[in-house]
Design a protein around this motif. Sequence first.
Motif, PDB file in Angstrom:
ATOM      1  N   TYR A  34       0.829  -1.205   0.000  1.00  0.00           N
ATOM      2  CA  TYR A  34       0.000   0.000   0.000  1.00  0.00           C
ATOM      3  C   TYR A  34       0.867   1.261   0.000  1.00  0.00           C
ATOM      4  CZ  TYR A  34      -3.601   3.342   1.386  1.00  0.00           C
ATOM      5  OH  TYR A  34      -4.448   4.421   1.430  1.00  0.00           O
ATOM      6  N   GLY A  35       1.951   1.226   0.776  1.00  0.00           N
ATOM      7  CA  GLY A  35       2.876   2.359   0.790  1.00  0.00           C
ATOM      8  C   GLY A  35       3.528   2.555  -0.567  1.00  0.00           C
ATOM      9  N   LEU A  36       3.861   1.456  -1.230  1.00  0.00           N
ATOM     10  CA  LEU A  36       4.435   1.541  -2.576  1.00  0.00           C
ATOM     11  C   LEU A  36       3.441   2.182  -3.543  1.00  0.00           C
ATOM     12  CD1 LEU A  36       6.873   0.796  -4.345  1.00  0.00           C
ATOM     13  CD2 LEU A  36       5.775  -1.412  -4.777  1.00  0.00           C
ATOM     14  N   TYR A  37       2.182   1.832  -3.381  1.00  0.00           N
ATOM     15  CA  TYR A  37       1.140   2.441  -4.224  1.00  0.00           C
ATOM     16  C   TYR A  37       1.037   3.947  -3.953  1.00  0.00           C
ATOM     17  CZ  TYR A  37      -3.636   4.065  -5.089  1.00  0.00           C
ATOM     18  OH  TYR A  37      -4.724   4.808  -5.453  1.00  0.00           O
ATOM     19  N   LEU A  38       1.140   4.346  -2.689  1.00  0.00           N
ATOM     20  CA  LEU A  38       1.018   5.767  -2.345  1.00  0.00           C
ATOM     21  C   LEU A  38       2.144   6.614  -2.937  1.00  0.00           C
ATOM     22  CD1 LEU A  38      -0.119   5.708   1.406  1.00  0.00           C
ATOM     23  CD2 LEU A  38      -1.502   6.204  -0.617  1.00  0.00           C
ATOM     24  N   THR A  39       3.280   5.989  -3.237  1.00  0.00           N
ATOM     25  CA  THR A  39       4.386   6.758  -3.815  1.00  0.00           C
ATOM     26  C   THR A  39       4.045   7.282  -5.207  1.00  0.00           C
ATOM     27  OG1 THR A  39       5.445   4.790  -4.776  1.00  0.00           O
ATOM     28  CG2 THR A  39       6.088   5.399  -2.541  1.00  0.00           C
ATOM     29  N   PHE A  40       3.003   6.729  -5.826  1.00  0.00           N
ATOM     30  CA  PHE A  40       2.595   7.182  -7.162  1.00  0.00           C
ATOM     31  C   PHE A  40       1.359   8.081  -7.116  1.00  0.00           C
ATOM     32  CE2 PHE A  40       4.662   3.032  -7.714  1.00  0.00           C
ATOM     33  CZ  PHE A  40       5.692   3.394  -8.569  1.00  0.00           C
ATOM     34  N   THR A  41       1.012   8.549  -5.917  1.00  0.00           N
ATOM     35  CA  THR A  41      -0.153   9.422  -5.764  1.00  0.00           C
ATOM     36  C   THR A  41       0.247  10.708  -5.041  1.00  0.00           C
ATOM     37  OG1 THR A  41      -0.844   8.591  -3.581  1.00  0.00           O
ATOM     38  CG2 THR A  41      -1.577   7.351  -5.517  1.00  0.00           C
ATOM     39  N   SER A  42      -0.661  11.668  -5.052  1.00  0.00           N
ATOM     40  CA  SER A  42      -0.436  12.929  -4.325  1.00  0.00           C
ATOM     41  C   SER A  42      -1.414  13.040  -3.165  1.00  0.00           C
ATOM     42  CB  SER A  42      -0.602  14.128  -5.268  1.00  0.00           C
ATOM     43  OG  SER A  42      -1.923  14.158  -5.804  1.00  0.00           O
ATOM     44  N   TRP A  43      -1.609  11.949  -2.448  1.00  0.00           N
ATOM     45  CA  TRP A  43      -2.568  11.911  -1.339  1.00  0.00           C
ATOM     46  C   TRP A  43      -2.088  12.788  -0.194  1.00  0.00           C
ATOM     47  CZ3 TRP A  43      -3.112   7.937   3.016  1.00  0.00           C
ATOM     48  CH2 TRP A  43      -4.364   8.056   3.636  1.00  0.00           C
ATOM     49  N   ASP A  44      -3.025  13.493   0.430  1.00  0.00           N
ATOM     50  CA  ASP A  44      -2.689  14.364   1.565  1.00  0.00           C
ATOM     51  C   ASP A  44      -2.982  13.709   2.906  1.00  0.00           C
ATOM     52  OD1 ASP A  44      -5.420  14.355   1.588  1.00  0.00           O
ATOM     53  OD2 ASP A  44      -5.666  16.512   1.339  1.00  0.00           O
ATOM     54  N   GLY A  45      -3.430  12.445   2.890  1.00  0.00           N
ATOM     55  CA  GLY A  45      -3.694  11.723   4.128  1.00  0.00           C
ATOM     56  C   GLY A  45      -5.098  11.921   4.659  1.00  0.00           C
ATOM     57  N   VAL A  46      -5.892  12.788   4.021  1.00  0.00           N
ATOM     58  CA  VAL A  46      -7.236  13.080   4.520  1.00  0.00           C
ATOM     59  C   VAL A  46      -8.306  12.790   3.461  1.00  0.00           C
ATOM     60  CG1 VAL A  46      -8.759  14.854   5.458  1.00  0.00           C
ATOM     61  CG2 VAL A  46      -6.325  14.834   6.072  1.00  0.00           C
ATOM     62  N   SER A  47      -8.112  13.314   2.274  1.00  0.00           N
ATOM     63  CA  SER A  47      -9.140  13.206   1.232  1.00  0.00           C
ATOM     64  C   SER A  47      -9.306  11.765   0.766  1.00  0.00           C
ATOM     65  CB  SER A  47      -8.770  14.099   0.041  1.00  0.00           C
ATOM     66  OG  SER A  47      -7.545  13.676  -0.523  1.00  0.00           O
ATOM     67  N   LEU A  48     -10.479  11.488   0.210  1.00  0.00           N
ATOM     68  CA  LEU A  48     -10.769  10.147  -0.291  1.00  0.00           C
ATOM     69  C   LEU A  48     -10.081   9.883  -1.627  1.00  0.00           C
ATOM     70  CD1 LEU A  48     -14.590   9.897   0.548  1.00  0.00           C
ATOM     71  CD2 LEU A  48     -12.656   8.941   1.820  1.00  0.00           C
ATOM     72  N   LYS A 259       1.812  16.684   5.400  1.00  0.00           N
ATOM     73  CA  LYS A 259       0.733  16.034   4.650  1.00  0.00           C
ATOM     74  C   LYS A 259       1.122  15.696   3.211  1.00  0.00           C
ATOM     75  CE  LYS A 259      -1.838  16.475   8.254  1.00  0.00           C
ATOM     76  NZ  LYS A 259      -2.084  15.304   9.135  1.00  0.00           N
ATOM     77  N   ASN A 260       2.394  15.460   2.972  1.00  0.00           N
ATOM     78  CA  ASN A 260       2.855  15.005   1.651  1.00  0.00           C
ATOM     79  C   ASN A 260       3.113  13.503   1.720  1.00  0.00           C
ATOM     80  OD1 ASN A 260       2.845  17.671   0.649  1.00  0.00           O
ATOM     81  ND2 ASN A 260       4.894  18.024   1.470  1.00  0.00           N
ATOM     82  N   PHE A 261       2.027  12.730   1.752  1.00  0.00           N
ATOM     83  CA  PHE A 261       2.169  11.293   1.950  1.00  0.00           C
ATOM     84  C   PHE A 261       2.918  10.639   0.798  1.00  0.00           C
ATOM     85  CE2 PHE A 261      -0.605  11.766   5.456  1.00  0.00           C
ATOM     86  CZ  PHE A 261      -0.521  10.602   6.208  1.00  0.00           C
TER      87      PHE A 261
END
Length: 293
Positions: A34-48, A259-261
């Motif tokens: 899941y962490g590897l997947y997050l490296t390709f996103t700009s998720w802020d840790g809050v938004s869906l 918040k730069n996940f």
Amino acid sequence: MNTNTMSYKTKQFLMFAGVTTFVFLAVVIVPFIYGLYLTFTSWDGVSLEKPFVGLANYSAAFADTVYWQALGRTALYTIISVILVNVVAFILAFLVTSGVKGQNFFRAGFFVPNLIGGIVLGYVWKFVFNRAFVALGTSLSIGALSTSWLATSKGAMLCLIIVSVWQYAGYMMLIYVAGFMSVSNDVIEAAKIDGCTNMQTIIHISVPLMVSSFVQCMFLTLTRCFMVYDVNLSLTKGEPFGSSVMAAMHVYNQAFTYKNFGTGQAEALILFVVCAVVGVLQVYVGKKAEVSA
């Protein structure tokens, strides 16, 4: 292999290793993927929503000079700590296996610091450096102790190293104790009959036969020091002026404070790769030395 045999082995596996395997997958493998997947996103840790950004986080990680400064600081801290921890642990192991009176008590006493959590340990030593040492230095007019070492960048790094050595040396000592005890007394006695002194016996007999202990201790110390966070948080909080921020703390701040996940996960992955490569190389070199010994 027939169906009955396969079913029997599957049941055995589930009985003895099923729970452990499930926990390992749930706690280690799934979060890693899941962490590897997050490296390709700009998720802020809050938004869906987790917008896909490709390799932008890795570009940001490689361009983050503060992160590389923290990683370089971590490497320096690790090198010094690994050397000191293993030297102190080896000396302690030699002392508590040399037949000194009350050696079992000393073994337990030296191991106790490893049982204290890093957060608690950091706060205890923070009081020691800020209050106890300063009071002692002021009363005895010792200039080096009259001000808190945590107030300067070099002093804060020194404090981190001291606490790490104090915490890890006792645990590594037990591994070296096992190494000393694995060396046959017949070999030691033969070396002494041939005229070897105690120092020569340690250097030319005990140390080569304890290479496996050195490999284990070096690997454990390397990985612990590279991933240090709890002591860093409670002892210095990265101060003064961010001069003692280690790589793990920077990754945490990037993800949870700023918040730069995505960028934080990318930097965490880079830290993991660096730690894994260093650890594997150390084990490889150590195993070669063990075989040649």
